[in-house]
Design a protein around this motif. Structure first.
Motif, PDB file in Angstrom:
ATOM      1  N   LYS A  46       0.891  -1.171   0.000  1.00  0.00           N
ATOM      2  CA  LYS A  46       0.000   0.000   0.000  1.00  0.00           C
ATOM      3  C   LYS A  46       0.919   1.208   0.000  1.00  0.00           C
ATOM      4  O   LYS A  46       1.714   1.393   0.934  1.00  0.00           O
ATOM      5  CB  LYS A  46      -0.899  -0.017   1.238  1.00  0.00           C
ATOM      6  N   LEU A  47       0.817   2.054  -1.040  1.00  0.00           N
ATOM      7  CA  LEU A  47       1.870   3.042  -1.268  1.00  0.00           C
ATOM      8  C   LEU A  47       1.306   4.341  -1.841  1.00  0.00           C
ATOM      9  O   LEU A  47       0.401   4.327  -2.677  1.00  0.00           O
ATOM     10  CB  LEU A  47       2.892   2.453  -2.253  1.00  0.00           C
ATOM     11  N   LEU A  48       1.865   5.464  -1.408  1.00  0.00           N
ATOM     12  CA  LEU A  48       1.616   6.785  -1.993  1.00  0.00           C
ATOM     13  C   LEU A  48       2.958   7.380  -2.392  1.00  0.00           C
ATOM     14  O   LEU A  48       3.941   7.269  -1.649  1.00  0.00           O
ATOM     15  CB  LEU A  48       0.947   7.723  -0.983  1.00  0.00           C
ATOM     16  N   LEU A  49       2.999   8.026  -3.565  1.00  0.00           N
ATOM     17  CA  LEU A  49       4.215   8.680  -4.039  1.00  0.00           C
ATOM     18  C   LEU A  49       3.851  10.057  -4.588  1.00  0.00           C
ATOM     19  O   LEU A  49       3.022  10.169  -5.490  1.00  0.00           O
ATOM     20  CB  LEU A  49       4.883   7.858  -5.142  1.00  0.00           C
ATOM     21  N   VAL A  64       4.757   7.369   1.171  1.00  0.00           N
ATOM     22  CA  VAL A  64       4.239   6.774   2.404  1.00  0.00           C
ATOM     23  C   VAL A  64       3.933   5.305   2.119  1.00  0.00           C
ATOM     24  O   VAL A  64       3.133   4.996   1.229  1.00  0.00           O
ATOM     25  CB  VAL A  64       2.983   7.497   2.918  1.00  0.00           C
ATOM     26  N   LEU A  65       4.584   4.434   2.851  1.00  0.00           N
ATOM     27  CA  LEU A  65       4.362   2.993   2.761  1.00  0.00           C
ATOM     28  C   LEU A  65       3.608   2.572   4.017  1.00  0.00           C
ATOM     29  O   LEU A  65       4.089   2.781   5.136  1.00  0.00           O
ATOM     30  CB  LEU A  65       5.698   2.258   2.668  1.00  0.00           C
ATOM     31  N   THR A  66       2.410   2.002   3.864  1.00  0.00           N
ATOM     32  CA  THR A  66       1.550   1.682   5.002  1.00  0.00           C
ATOM     33  C   THR A  66       1.396   0.170   5.147  1.00  0.00           C
ATOM     34  O   THR A  66       1.162  -0.543   4.170  1.00  0.00           O
ATOM     35  CB  THR A  66       0.159   2.324   4.838  1.00  0.00           C
ATOM     36  N   LEU A  67       1.513  -0.292   6.390  1.00  0.00           N
ATOM     37  CA  LEU A  67       1.411  -1.723   6.702  1.00  0.00           C
ATOM     38  C   LEU A  67       0.529  -1.909   7.931  1.00  0.00           C
ATOM     39  O   LEU A  67       0.336  -0.978   8.722  1.00  0.00           O
ATOM     40  CB  LEU A  67       2.803  -2.313   6.990  1.00  0.00           C
ATOM     41  N   GLU A  68       0.014  -3.118   8.060  1.00  0.00           N
ATOM     42  CA  GLU A  68      -0.699  -3.443   9.283  1.00  0.00           C
ATOM     43  C   GLU A  68       0.300  -3.469  10.434  1.00  0.00           C
ATOM     44  O   GLU A  68       1.421  -3.948  10.289  1.00  0.00           O
ATOM     45  CB  GLU A  68      -1.407  -4.790   9.152  1.00  0.00           C
TER      46      GLU A  68
END
Length: 318
Positions: free
Chosen positions: A200-203, A210-214
């Motif tokens: 799950k990534l925003l660039l 922003v790299l999002t993880l549980e």
């Protein structure tokens, strides 16, 4: 190698000619395809390198289409497995940085969901050229965030920022994400889908990510904010690789209905049949087949016949 099964490409035409006429020499292939000698010779070398054809004594022979298809699927599986390995390595790095974040100024751990949402909004406001997204669960923001996100995205696209988003395939059926996809694509978002994106990534441009993880061992999520660095370059490269592997989609694709006639056209199209052959088989005019095929390509977000067949199968149309 993927276009070897696409009869609309030079590779597909040459390969199909060899499927229909074994042990053919270059002049015969030129006659069957209508391509120049130079194009045929270059294409044959490409197909030979890809393992789709073989040559003996100046005569060319196609390898089995079933074997070629399996090889294509195998290579695709290898690419996806490689992406998953990269994702696991990034997660390990994330866990390490979370313990040692004070040692690397390019990284910042964010474990407050409100701040994650705020950071995503700030990144969009700062983006000047493009905003890239890999969208997949977990979702953590309240519904009003997504309403506000639509407003902001429209404003940023109106300002010239290009949005490219990779959605997970089951998002079509999500009561919130599905309609949002349609509205954003209608507004100009470039969208593709992948069955199960690994991250799950925003660039924002090439300036931040922003790299999002549980969260590990707990409910909720944590995010890694990445400033310009080698890691940011890696994440940008991962997105571009995922973009190439994902499938283009149009807003009209969300409409899941397909009638029996279109299903027959898709089946024949995926098997490599030409518009003329489909028209003869279904007792339709060629003009009707061309019109319905173009509409199906648009609904499926496909650019080749092989891709249309794969997408129709994924959608349960075949």
């Amino acid at each position: 190698m993927g276009d070897v099964l696409d009869v609309e490409t030079d590779h597909g035409r040459v390969y199909r000619a060899l499927v229909g006429q074994p042990r053919t020499r270059v002049p015969g292939i030129v006659e069957r395809t209508g391509l120049s000698v130079e194009v045929v010779e270059t294409t044959l070398r490409d197909l030979l390198d890809e393992g789709a054809v073989s040559e003996l004594g100046g005569a060319w022979e196609a390898h089995s289409p079933a074997e070629v298809t399996e090889e294509l699927l195998r290579r695709d599986a290898e690419r996806q497995a490689g992406l998953r390995r990269n994702g696991l390595e990034l997660e390990q790095l994330f866990r390490f940085v979370r313990r040692e974040s004070g040692h690397y100024g390019a990284l910042e751990v964010i474990d407050d969901t409100a701040r994650i949402s705020w950071t995503a909004q700030q990144m969009q406001r700062a983006a000047k050229e493009q905003f890239r997204v890999v969208d997949r669960p977990p979702y953590f923001a309240p519904d009003e965030y997504y309403v506000n996100q639509e407003v902001m995205q429209r404003e940023r696209m109106d300002a010239g920022v290009v949005y490219r988003t990779i959605y997970f395939e089951s998002a079509f059926d999500d009561p919130l994400i599905g309609p949002n996809m349609a509205r954003m694509m209608a507004a100009g978002e470039q969208a593709r889908t992948m069955e199960d994106p690994p991250i799950k990534l925003l660039l924002a441009d090439y300036d931040s990510a922003v790299l999002t993880l549980e969260a590990e061992g707990a409910h909720g999520v944590v995010s890694l904010f990445v400033r310009p660095s080698g890691l940011l370059d890696v994440l940008s490269g991962v997105f571009e690789t995922l973009w190439k592997l994902s499938v283009p989609v149009s807003a009209s694709r969300i409409e899941g209905f397909v009638d029996d006639r279109d299903r027959q056209i898709i089946s024949l199209m995926a098997s490599g049949a030409t518009d003329d052959a489909i028209a003869r088989r279904l007792n339709l005019s060629r003009r009707t087949v061309v019109r319905r095929t173009a509409a199906l390509f648009d609904r499926l977000g496909a650019t080749t016949r092989f891709q249309a067949g794969v997408q129709a199968s994924r959608r349960g149309w075949l």
